[in-house]
Design a protein around this motif. Structure first.
Motif, short mmCIF file in Angstrom:
data_model
loop_
_atom_site.label_atom_id
_atom_site.label_comp_id
_atom_site.label_asym_id
_atom_site.label_seq_id
_atom_site.Cartn_x
_atom_site.Cartn_y
_atom_site.Cartn_z
N VAL A 76 58.04 -25.41 14.19
CA VAL A 76 58.01 -24.79 15.52
C VAL A 76 59.42 -24.52 16.01
CG1 VAL A 76 57.35 -25.11 17.95
CG2 VAL A 76 55.75 -25.73 16.12
N GLU A 77 60.33 -25.49 15.79
CA GLU A 77 61.71 -25.29 16.26
C GLU A 77 62.40 -24.15 15.51
OE1 GLU A 77 63.29 -29.25 16.00
OE2 GLU A 77 62.58 -29.77 18.03
N GLN A 78 62.17 -24.09 14.21
CA GLN A 78 62.83 -23.01 13.46
C GLN A 78 62.26 -21.64 13.83
OE1 GLN A 78 63.89 -23.59 9.34
NE2 GLN A 78 63.42 -21.43 8.88
N VAL A 79 60.95 -21.55 13.91
CA VAL A 79 60.33 -20.26 14.23
C VAL A 79 60.69 -19.83 15.65
CG1 VAL A 79 58.10 -19.08 14.55
CG2 VAL A 79 58.46 -20.52 12.54
N SER A 80 60.78 -20.80 16.58
CA SER A 80 61.11 -20.47 17.97
C SER A 80 62.57 -20.09 18.17
CB SER A 80 60.81 -21.66 18.89
OG SER A 80 59.49 -22.09 18.72
N SER A 81 63.43 -20.45 17.19
CA SER A 81 64.87 -20.27 17.39
C SER A 81 65.29 -18.81 17.27
CB SER A 81 65.65 -21.11 16.37
OG SER A 81 65.44 -20.59 15.07
N THR A 82 64.40 -17.97 16.76
CA THR A 82 64.72 -16.54 16.63
C THR A 82 64.14 -15.80 17.82
OG1 THR A 82 62.74 -16.21 15.28
CG2 THR A 82 64.79 -16.63 14.12
N ALA A 83 64.90 -14.79 18.33
CA ALA A 83 64.45 -14.01 19.50
C ALA A 83 63.21 -13.20 19.14
CB ALA A 83 65.57 -13.08 19.94
N PRO A 84 62.43 -12.74 20.10
CA PRO A 84 62.55 -12.97 21.53
C PRO A 84 61.83 -14.25 21.97
CG PRO A 84 60.75 -11.45 21.10
CD PRO A 84 61.34 -11.82 19.76
N PRO A 85 62.14 -14.75 23.17
CA PRO A 85 61.44 -15.93 23.66
C PRO A 85 59.99 -15.58 24.01
CG PRO A 85 62.88 -15.07 25.36
CD PRO A 85 63.10 -14.22 24.14
N GLY A 86 59.15 -16.61 24.06
CA GLY A 86 57.74 -16.36 24.38
C GLY A 86 57.02 -17.66 24.65
N VAL A 87 55.75 -17.71 24.27
CA VAL A 87 54.92 -18.86 24.59
C VAL A 87 54.43 -19.49 23.28
CG1 VAL A 87 52.86 -17.43 24.85
CG2 VAL A 87 52.97 -19.62 26.01
N SER A 88 54.40 -20.84 23.26
CA SER A 88 53.90 -21.54 22.06
C SER A 88 52.59 -22.24 22.38
CB SER A 88 54.94 -22.55 21.57
OG SER A 88 55.24 -23.50 22.57
N VAL A 89 51.63 -22.11 21.47
CA VAL A 89 50.26 -22.55 21.73
C VAL A 89 49.77 -23.45 20.61
CG1 VAL A 89 47.88 -21.77 22.10
CG2 VAL A 89 49.79 -20.32 22.86
N LEU A 90 49.20 -24.61 20.99
CA LEU A 90 48.50 -25.48 20.05
C LEU A 90 47.00 -25.19 20.17
CD1 LEU A 90 48.37 -28.00 18.13
CD2 LEU A 90 48.29 -29.40 20.20
N LEU A 91 46.36 -24.86 19.06
CA LEU A 91 44.91 -24.64 19.07
C LEU A 91 44.20 -25.98 18.88
CD1 LEU A 91 44.71 -21.73 19.48
CD2 LEU A 91 46.10 -21.85 17.43
N THR A 92 43.38 -26.34 19.84
CA THR A 92 42.68 -27.63 19.80
C THR A 92 41.48 -27.60 20.74
OG1 THR A 92 42.87 -29.94 20.54
CG2 THR A 92 44.46 -28.41 21.45
N LEU A 113 53.53 -17.87 19.65
CA LEU A 113 53.52 -18.76 18.49
C LEU A 113 52.21 -19.54 18.52
CD1 LEU A 113 56.39 -21.03 17.20
CD2 LEU A 113 54.10 -21.94 17.50
N LEU A 114 51.47 -19.52 17.42
CA LEU A 114 50.19 -20.22 17.34
C LEU A 114 50.27 -21.28 16.25
CD1 LEU A 114 48.00 -16.96 17.43
CD2 LEU A 114 48.25 -18.60 19.31
N PHE A 115 50.01 -22.54 16.63
CA PHE A 115 50.02 -23.60 15.62
C PHE A 115 48.59 -24.02 15.30
CE2 PHE A 115 49.93 -27.90 14.08
CZ PHE A 115 50.81 -27.81 13.03
N CYS A 116 48.26 -23.96 13.99
CA CYS A 116 46.91 -24.27 13.52
C CYS A 116 46.88 -25.63 12.85
CB CYS A 116 46.46 -23.23 12.50
SG CYS A 116 46.66 -21.54 13.07
N GLY A 117 46.18 -26.57 13.44
CA GLY A 117 46.05 -27.89 12.83
C GLY A 117 44.95 -27.90 11.77
N ARG A 118 45.03 -28.90 10.88
CA ARG A 118 43.96 -29.21 9.93
C ARG A 118 43.70 -30.70 10.09
NH1 ARG A 118 40.64 -25.68 6.71
NH2 ARG A 118 41.29 -23.74 7.68
#
Ligand code: 4GS
Length: 246
Positions: A76-92, A113-118
């Motif tokens: 998440v930190e690496q993917v977020s470090s590149t522009a542009p800024p936005g919103v990060s979402v955990l699917l749960t 940014l969408l994070f998919c858990g398993r």
């Protein structure tokens, strides 16, 4: 000039599940035309080597495995470090319920940014990493990927230029919190069932009125929870049937 819709950045153990969204239908065309961006990342690429697992057993015991925090933070930190800024979402399933309003809100973001858990869940310390948590419904999926695909689809079709103007206008009719009226195409009679006369009358005022009535009646019958809720006010005043309704 920047693209009209968001860049979607998805982090998953099965990034290949997102190829169809880039290739097929409305989302595929939107990606092809550059109206939205869609990049899927392999979570394992952020473990610092193949021997590092992405899951581990829960402290205190219990069934199943949890997502470890280190690779999730790294990704998440690496993917977020590149522009542009936005919103990060955990699917749960513990998130706020995703609906048309959330879709419209996300359609205005430059990046989602969408994070998919398993597995059975995530280490609790992962949660603060995200701006928000969203759920697509009260059921348990085997992974967040299908939830992310639902969100990508619902958001993308709201991006200006993705749908034709006919479809975009119709789109507004669900946004007002009512179900669609019944619709028919040819033939005029199918297996003994005729298309309602009013729709073939050519009387546009009558057709409009019939559709509004049908839409109201159908919403009351099938989704009473939607009726009488003033969505612009954000409250649930007036829930239920109004006096004088049939
Ligand atoms: C949902 C849902 C979901 C929960 C992911 C168990 C794997 C799974 N995600 N809306 N671990 N419903 N996620 O069921 O968003």
């Amino acid at each position: 000039m920047s693209r009209p819709g968001p860049e979607f950045h998805v982090i998953s153990l099965f990034p290949e599940m997102f190829s169809p969204a880039s290739l097929c239908g409305v989302t595929g065309k939107a990606v092809e035309q550059g109206l939205v961006g869609l990049t899927a990342y392999q979570l394992r690429d952020f473990t610092g080597g193949s021997i590092h697992p992405v899951d581990d057993s829960p402290y205190g015991g219990g069934p199943g495995m949890l997502m470890k925090p280190e690779p999730v933070f790294a990704a998440v930190e690496q993917v977020s470090s590149t522009a542009p800024p936005g919103v990060s979402v955990l699917l749960t399933p513990q998130g706020r319920r995703f609906g048309q309003e959330a879709a419209a809100r996300l359609a205005d973001e430059k990046r989602v940014l969408l994070f998919c858990g398993r597995y059975e869940g995530v280490d609790e310390r992962i949660r603060p990493l995200f701006d928000e948590e969203l759920s697509i419904g009260d059921y348990v999926l085997s992974g967040g990927e299908l939830a992310a695909l639902v969100i990508i689809d619902a958001v993308t079709r709201l991006v200006p230029g993705v749908l034709g103007s006919d479809e975009s206008t119709r789109q507004e009719s669900f946004s007002d919190g009512r179900l669609e009226y019944p619709q028919y195409t040819r033939p005029a009679v199918f297996r003994g069932e005729a298309v309602p006369d009013v729709l073939r009358s050519g009387n546009h005022a009558e057709i409009e009125r019939w559709r509004r009535e049908q839409s109201e009646r159908r919403t009351r019958a099938r989704r009473p929870d939607l009726v009488g809720v003033d969505r612009s006010a954000g409250g649930d005043r007036g829930r239920g049937e109004e006096p004088g309704d049939d």
